[in-house]
Scaffold this motif. Structure first.
Motif, mmCIF file in Angstrom:
data_model
loop_
_atom_site.group_PDB
_atom_site.id
_atom_site.type_symbol
_atom_site.label_atom_id
_atom_site.label_comp_id
_atom_site.label_asym_id
_atom_site.label_seq_id
_atom_site.Cartn_x
_atom_site.Cartn_y
_atom_site.Cartn_z
ATOM 1 N N TYR B 642 38.707 45.065 45.287
ATOM 2 C CA TYR B 642 40.005 44.382 44.484
ATOM 3 C C TYR B 642 40.989 44.858 45.597
ATOM 4 O O TYR B 642 41.051 45.502 46.668
ATOM 5 C CB TYR B 642 40.188 45.332 43.339
ATOM 6 C CG TYR B 642 40.250 46.907 43.487
ATOM 7 C CD1 TYR B 642 38.876 47.713 43.325
ATOM 8 C CD2 TYR B 642 41.233 47.530 43.747
ATOM 9 C CE1 TYR B 642 38.851 48.800 43.760
ATOM 10 C CE2 TYR B 642 41.141 49.123 43.978
ATOM 11 C CZ TYR B 642 40.192 49.596 44.056
ATOM 12 O OH TYR B 642 40.118 50.982 44.225
ATOM 13 N N GLU B 657 44.633 41.038 38.453
ATOM 14 C CA GLU B 657 43.824 40.030 39.163
ATOM 15 C C GLU B 657 43.316 39.125 38.039
ATOM 16 O O GLU B 657 43.469 37.878 38.036
ATOM 17 C CB GLU B 657 43.013 40.597 39.950
ATOM 18 C CG GLU B 657 43.451 41.117 41.384
ATOM 19 C CD GLU B 657 42.451 42.174 41.931
ATOM 20 O OE1 GLU B 657 41.020 41.760 41.937
ATOM 21 O OE2 GLU B 657 42.761 42.758 43.038
ATOM 22 N N GLY B 666 44.137 32.293 40.706
ATOM 23 C CA GLY B 666 43.493 33.276 41.535
ATOM 24 C C GLY B 666 42.706 32.871 42.619
ATOM 25 O O GLY B 666 42.291 31.678 42.479
ATOM 26 N N THR B 847 46.850 34.814 43.446
ATOM 27 C CA THR B 847 46.591 36.220 43.295
ATOM 28 C C THR B 847 45.173 36.202 44.026
ATOM 29 O O THR B 847 44.272 35.801 43.394
ATOM 30 C CB THR B 847 46.549 36.959 41.977
ATOM 31 O OG1 THR B 847 47.854 36.659 41.593
ATOM 32 C CG2 THR B 847 46.243 38.462 41.985
ATOM 33 N N TYR B 849 41.647 37.780 44.466
ATOM 34 C CA TYR B 849 41.041 38.826 43.328
ATOM 35 C C TYR B 849 39.631 39.032 43.944
ATOM 36 O O TYR B 849 39.139 38.381 44.781
ATOM 37 C CB TYR B 849 41.131 38.391 41.983
ATOM 38 C CG TYR B 849 40.133 37.071 41.609
ATOM 39 C CD1 TYR B 849 40.798 35.939 41.867
ATOM 40 C CD2 TYR B 849 38.703 37.293 41.245
ATOM 41 C CE1 TYR B 849 39.782 34.775 41.621
ATOM 42 C CE2 TYR B 849 37.997 36.318 40.987
ATOM 43 C CZ TYR B 849 38.348 34.878 40.988
ATOM 44 O OH TYR B 849 37.907 33.834 40.744
#
Lengths: 202, 1002
Positions: B642, B657, B666, B847, B849
């Motif tokens: 993470y 996430e 993501g 994002t 992840y």
């Protein structure tokens, strides 16, 4: 490959260029990262027809003697098994080699696969290079048993490798799976410490 | 600092110009370069060096080599301290610190010695008999036993030294550098063969270093020096002193422990390793390991001052040390006669030579008598007296059967008792090589019989105890080994002459009888290190432990750090006597590596710290590091787990996430997925045979998910395989299964289906994979890719294209349940692709992840992870995946097992979803589901939780489980038993999010 993006070698994060020297002096071991060497996996039973076709594409026939390499014009073929070779090319030439092989091997049971990016190549030379390999490789690397032009698949420390002796000096090219390159480089560096290590540009 | 009171004024292989200070048990002494710790202690008048293991009886230096049972010391302090080293093998260095083991508070006054007073209560098998019951007391017993057990202390700190390994091959490995080994190396080396000569001592020569013998009319040491000189001149001969051949394994694979700088102590230079492990593959092996002298078993034969005769000889000759002032030599063979002469030459008064044989004759006996030394034939030392050192022996006459002492005994004062009960060839390596031992009645010893591997024995380890025979056998063995290794010129040179008087046969008496008035009480030690007596051996036999392997374990004879080098054969002889079998019928226990102990550091070598295990890195690894990702180990891979922002907790990071994927887009590094390139006319046939579903309809440009089963019908791996073109497929496997699946397919192709025309090539690391997932994934891709029609790019298909100017292979597959593209580019461009996606994705809040969010996302969709939700006992039907098992295909791997009654029964454990009654409760994975709650275990079990997460998208916890008959229990409530409480959960379908898959196909 586009020029707009910088390609990253498997060992670039170690910033070896910053440590590279022009003259290794009396270092017992000299190492370098050979970036972007082309690699093509070639499969096929080495019949006359196959060898002629592959030979026509490469300019030389792939060797049939186990654990030897053959080459011409900067391209070499490392025997990996009775029906498997690793074709090694200068950076950027893998594409034309693949096309040539596929064109000539059409209609035969053969496989030509680009694996250039899957393995890193570490150059290892210097008067104590053999001892460094002996620390982690169970092969018999004595000059009577393993000479320039010989290659073999084995383990080096805890990584699977192909060792190709390129000169009797001795000098070796060590092929390792890209993801293991960082580990293997650091292992080699550790093993070479007692002999004095110089890093040169690839 | 004490004077070296027992040092002879001259002679010995020591350097009197190099005085070395050392400490033993806290007291300072000096010795000379060339000393061992043992010889230096003896030079300083220190004989008492330790306490015995069980009874804590005082013990002295007993030998001068690897067989030492008593002089076991702790060397050094702090991180470098090393337990259980033999003082007889430690080379002295300036500043050496050593201490006795197994005594407290000191070797002179040992509190544990009270156990000797109660020793009648501690017979063989004492621990088995005493600590067996009641069983619930075992923890207390164990505490006491562990406290009392063991010799020495392991270092508590990390070993600061460096250890290295070498793999080396040779034509001839010679183990042992005494006369036979030197001769063998010379004969093999001159043929041109690659030879390794390894010897455990600091210099070559073996027993010759401690003997006054002659070879070819000159002192033997000159022959040693000249032979070593010749060997040094041979380019392919490698000499390894201070190197113990400790293990002989299959296929002539041997281990050598080289002590590179141990003998330098703190003066060791920084470059070379402390020790080096040589892993040798030898075409031929010559074993020239010598022999160990055998003690005699008589009452109180363990007092300090009782010493092997050959050791006393080596101390006076090699180390110029007098181990005593007044000696009695007791022997059953000729070899000790020369010892008596050498002691006499060294100024040690020899009070008597006691020979078990009735009428000692010959030139050596005459020589002793000429010097006025009593030679007492037909007699034996029956007992000793003394406190911390022997002060006298009792000598009695043996009857003809050697089972009784006749008449009275005579006391002879002495402070040194030199014993020789014959010689045991060092057959350890031979036996490790699986060679069969045979018993040599004349020498009363085991010698090598039939060889199992490509080896031959020469010299004393082969039962040849005369120097001339050792030389001749060595030369012959070396030449023959070279010849068998392919060096035809290997003819044995003529053996030099080494005259010795003819030897008379020995008289084997395994146990010297006690005088009639002392039938009980006095201890006749067999194993000095483990305090095993002749009575213990007899007791074991009486109690039914008469097989050698039982005897060994019941009495622990031969189980010390010395592995019974001085005790085993005597124990076997006594066992034979007690059971009325001859020793050949008793047999010997198995010899196992190592010959002498080796340190863990040596075996570990450089497999420590960051080199302990490879950390596999993806092409984007450095990027993940640079943004502060937390990594987890997945096999040898380091995967981003993470990406915490600032002080964010793991839970908060994973929630963020996951929500980014569900709500926008993501990006995850999926480079570790296994990838196999499949080519050939029978590629499709292979897929049909190894996957459960049918592949005939898969067209170029399309992808299909498949399950692989083992022959047992259980899930083995899963993944998506895509058709690249005619007879050409791109197979993906799980991250952990990449190597396993390739090996499995190759095994089938090479052994069962060699006619299939298929070639497999691993391309796992050729490709870097960035997967973008989420409702905005298509918009993001559209910004970077203009040569693929994204509108005509359905789920489960792939396209070649260009992403951010990089040639890419894009797969529209999903492991999150969202619209998703897995973008594959050559590994060297992985970072470039990733950065381009991050830049272009900024407007969508892209994002990154990690694997944790990946697992949550897939669990929300009910996607299983092989090896996480399955464990090798799970079929596709158990997972509710019947839809992927072809009913039409004639066969595929695992199909036949579906007909097994257990595989076919309807009430197996099935995959279900679980929703806890308290939505905030996230039960630990692995928790047990119980069918009936009872106050305490055992309770009837229904299954276990396989996956369990907090789902931010659903605002509650979710779990998956394997539950008995679970498919038919949806809607039921079950109980999950935790250590401190029970949690109730509803059984559901194992899909929690977007069950219709609308987002996936959007």
């Amino acid at each position: 490959m586009p020029e707009t993006y910088p390609r990253q070698g498997a060992l670039d994060h170690l910033r070896l260029d910053a440590r590279a020297v022009d003259d290794p002096g009396d270092a017992g071991v000299v190492m370098c990262a050979r970036r972007f060497v082309g690699k093509v996996n070639l499969r096929g039973r080495p019949t006359k027809r196959f060898r002629e076709a592959a030979g026509g594409a490469l300019g030389f026939a792939p060797p049939v003697k186990p654990n030897t390499a053959a080459g011409a014009g900067g391209v070499s073929a490392l025997w990996l098994g009775p029906d498997e070779w690793l074709i090694v090319t200068p950076p950027g030439r893998e594409g034309e080699v693949i096309e040539g092989l596929r064109a000539r091997l059409g209609g035969q049971h053969a496989a030509v696969t680009d694996v250039s990016e899957g393995r890193a190549v570490i150059g290892l030379a210097g008067p104590r290079a053999r001892e460094v390999l002996m620390k982690g490789c169970p092969l018999d690397l004595h000059p009577r048993a393993f000479k320039a032009g010989d290659c073999a698949q084995s383990t080096l420390a805890r990584a699977l490798v192909i060792v190709h002796q390129t000169s009797d000096a001795p000098a070796y090219d060590v092929y390792v799976e890209r993801s293991f390159a960082d580990y293997l480089w650091r292992w080699l560096e550790d093993a070479a410490t007692e002999y004095g290590l110089a890093v040169i540009r690839g | 600092m004490s004077r070296q009171v027992n040092r002879r004024p001259e002679g010995g292989r020591i350097d009197r110009d190099r005085s070395l200070g050392f400490t033993f048990n806290g007291r300072r002494y000096t010795g000379f370069a060339g000393d061992t710790l043992a010889s230096a202690l003896l030079a300083n008048g220190v004989m008492l060096v330790g306490r015995s293991f069980k009874f804590h009886r005082p013990r002295g230096i007993f030998s001068c080599g690897a067989e030492e049972p008593n002089a076991i010391v702790q060397l050094g302090a702090g991180a470098r301290t090393e337990p259980n080293l033999r003082a007889t093998q430690i080379e002295l260095f300036e500043g050496l610190e050593a201490a006795s083991v197994n005594c407290w508070p000191s070797v002179e006054f040992d509190a544990g010695a009270v156990s000797d007073w109660f020793s009648r209560l501690m017979p063989a098998g004492f621990y088995y008999k005493t600590f067996m019951w009641p069983a619930r007391f075992w923890p207390q017993y164990e505490y006491v036993i562990r406290h009392a057990a063991g010799l020495g202390r392991a270092p508590a700190e990390k070993d600061p030294d460096r250890y290295e390994k070498f793999h080396v091959h040779c034509d001839v490995l010679v183990a042992g550098g005494g006369p036979a080994g030197l001769a063998a190396a010379f004969a093999a080396g001159r043929s041109g063969a690659r030879v390794i000569l390894a010897d455990e001592h600091s210099e070559f020569g073996g027993a010759l270093l401690g003997l006054g013998a002659g070879i070819g009319g000159k002192p033997a040491i000159e022959w040693v020096e000249s032979t070593v000189g010749k060997l040094r001149g041979m380019a392919e001969v490698r000499l390894l002193p201070r190197s113990t051949v400790f293990g002989y394994y299959d296929h002539n694979d041997l281990g050598i422990a080289e002590r590179v700088t141990d003998h330098l102590g703190p003066a060791a230079p920084p470059g070379p390793p402390r020790q080096r492990l040589w892993k040798v593959r030898a075409k031929q092996v010559v074993l020239a390991a010598g022999a160990h002298e055998r003690p005699l078993v008589f009452a109180d034969n363990d007092r300090p001052g009782v010493m092997l005769a050959s050791a006393a000889q080596a101390y006076v000759n090699r180390y110029a040390v007098r181990p005593g002032e007044r000696a009695v030599v007791v022997t059953n063979n000729d070899s000790a006669y020369q010892v008596a002469l050498d002691l006499d030459d060294a100024g040690v008064k020899v009070a008597a030579l006691v020979d078990l044989r009735p009428a000692p004759e010959g030139p050596l006996a005459d020589a002793l008598r000429d010097r006025g030394i009593d030679v007492l034939g037909g007699r034996a030392v029956v007992a000793t007296s003394g406190g911390r050192r022997v002060d006298a022996v009792e000598v009695g006459r043996l009857n003809d059967d050697a089972d009784r002492i006749v008449g009275g005994t005579r006391r002879i004062n002495c402070d040194l008792v030199c014993v020789s009960g014959g010689w045991n060839p060092a057959v350890h390596l031979f036996s490790q090589s699986r060679g069969k031992l045979r018993f040599d009645a004349a020498g009363a010893c085991f010698t090598p019989g039939d060889s199992y591997q490509a080896e031959r024995s020469a010299g004393a380890c082969n039962g040849a105890f005369r120097l001339a025979d050792c030389l001749a056998q060595g030369l012959a063995a070396g030449a023959a080994a070279a010849r068998d290794a392919g060096f035809r010129k290997g003819r044995a040179p003529a053996a030099p002459k080494a005259p010795e008087p003819e030897a008379a046969p020995l008289r084997a008496v395994w146990r010297i009888p006690l005088p009639g008035d002392r039938a009980r009480g006095a201890k006749q030690f067999v194993d000095l290190q483990h305090d095993v007596t002749a009575a213990d051996v007899a007791l074991a036999a009486r109690e039914g432990y008469a097989a050698v392997e039982h005897l060994k374990r019941y009495t622990t004879t031969g189980m010390g750090t010395d592995q019974g080098k001085t005790s085993n054969v005597n124990a076997l002889g006594i066992l034979g006597q007690v059971t009325g079998t001859d020793i050949a019928g008793v047999g010997a226990t198995t010899f196992r590596p190592p010959y002498t102990p080796v340190g863990y550091g040596l075996l570990a070598g450089r497999d420590v710290d960051h080199l302990f295990d490879p950390a596999r890195r993806t092409p984007m690894h450095a990027w993940h590091e640079s943004v502060g990702a937390v990594f987890e180990d997945v096999g040898q891979w380091k995967r981003a787990w993470y990406y915490p922002r600032g002080a964010e907790s793991m839970r908060a990071a994973v929630d963020r996430e996951c929500l980014a994927v569900r709500n926008s887009v993501g990006i995850v590094d999926a480079s570790t997925l296994g990838k196999i390139d499949v080519q050939g006319a029978d590629a499709l046939e292979l897929l049909n045979r190894v996957y459960t579903n049918a592949w005939d309809t898969l067209k170029p440009g399309r992808c299909r998910y498949g399950l692989m089963l083992g022959e047992d019908g259980m899930l083995f791996d899963d993944g998506v395989t895509s058709c690249l073109g005619e007879n050409h497929y791109h197979m993906t496997t799980t991250t952990g299964g990449a190597e396993r699946v390739l090996a499995w397919l190759e095994q089938w192709l090479q052994t069962e289906w060699p006619r299939l025309k298929v070639y497999l090539t691993s391309v796992t690391t050729h490709w870097a994979v960035a997967a973008i997932q989420g409702p905005n994934a298509r918009r993001l891709l559209a910004e970077l890719c203009d040569d693929v029609d994204l509108g005509a790019f359905p789920f489960m298909s792939w396209r070649d294209g260009t992403v951010a100017g990089i040639p890419a292979r894009i797969f529209r597959v999903s492991f999150s349940g969202e619209l998703s593209y897995e973008i594959n580019v050559p590994s060297s461009l992985g970072v470039a692709l990733w950065q381009a996606l991050m830049t272009a994705g900024a407007r969508y809040g892209i994002t990154p992840y990690g694997t944790e969010a990946m697992l949550v996302l897939r669990a929300e969709k009910g996607y299983v992870v092989v090896g996480h939700d399955t464990d090798g006992t799970v079929t596709p039907q158990d997972l509710g995946m019947d839809w992927i098992v072809s009913k039409k295909k004639k066969d595929f791997l695992g199909k036949r097992s579906f007909a097994r009654s257990d595989t076919a029964r309807p009430d197996r454990k099935h995959l279900v979803g679980l929703l806890t009654e308290d939505p905030r409760e996230v039960v630990p994975e692995g928790s047990q589901i119980v069918e009936e709650v009872r106050p305490a275990p055992p309770m009837p079990m229904g299954g276990h939780v396989t996956s369990s997460y907090w789902s931010a998208a659903l605002g509650r916890s979710i779990a998956m489980a394997l539950l008995v008959n679970g498919r038919n229990r949806h809607g039921e409530t079950v109980t999950i038993s935790l250590p401190d409480r029970n949690v109730r959960a509803a059984v559901t379908k194992p899909v929690f999010y977007d069950p219709e898959g609308e987002k996936l196909r959007a």
